[in-house]
Design a protein around this motif. Structure first.
Motif: not given
Length: 193
Positions: A118-139
């Protein structure tokens, strides 16, 4: 938009950078079929409790970046391109990121898993500047999982006729540089060479 403390954003950005570079360094070892003592040490080293201000973190990140910089270009290309779909605004991207990164982090129980996802999903939706980094980790993590699965399934090496391979076909586009974190610039430059 929810208010997030800058220290928490810095922490998550640092952790994303560490984990993405770590996964890419691990892919370097998988592609080479071996890892030297320094790489094994760096892959097993975890940042300290005060990660965002850990004085040893920049040194570890620098070494991991060096390892990641020699991952085969086709592997790096596939990892980066796999980010495109989620970064283009898939409605369920945050939930996918939260669930899968939580699974990768091996939570100790269901309550911790739910809270972390839930915390990670919240950061994804609320903090666009973190999306690229989280997505690179996921990939990168996803690529490692697929590589290990194929290695176990086909220990003799290679793929049988008709096997899907590791990358998707046709390959998605490379995400726009602005959608990825600044620390990923060196990775993108390598793809352009």
């Amino acid at each position: 938009m929810l208010a997030f403390r800058p220290s928490r954003l810095e922490l998550l950005d640092n952790l994303s950078r560490w984990q993405a570079l770590r996964a890419l360094a691990y892919l370097r070892a998988l592609s080479a079929g071996a890892a030297d003592a320094e790489l094994v040490r760096d892959l097993s080293q975890l940042p300290g409790q005060d990660t965002a201000t850990d004085p040893d973190l920049p040194v570890l990140l620098g070494r991991l970046e060096r390892h990641a910089s020699v991952v085969p270009v086709d592997v790096l290309d596939a990892v980066v391109r796999d980010c495109d779909m989620l970064l283009r605004g898939s409605r369920h991207a945050g939930f996918s990121i939260g669930t899968e990164l939580t699974e990768d982090s091996r939570p100790t129980g269901p309550e911790e898993a739910i809270a972390r996802a839930a915390a990670l999903a919240t950061y994804w939706y609320e903090c666009p500047e973190l999306r690229g980094g989280l997505t690179l980790v996921w990939s990168a993590n996803q690529f490692v999982r697929r590589w290990l699965w194929w290695s176990r399934k086909y220990p003799e090496g290679g793929f049988p006729p008709g096997a899907p391979g590791i990358a998707t076909s046709p390959a998605p586009p490379v995400p726009a540089p602005a959608t990825l974190p600044t620390w990923a610039a060196a990775l993108l430059e390598r793809l352009e060479q």
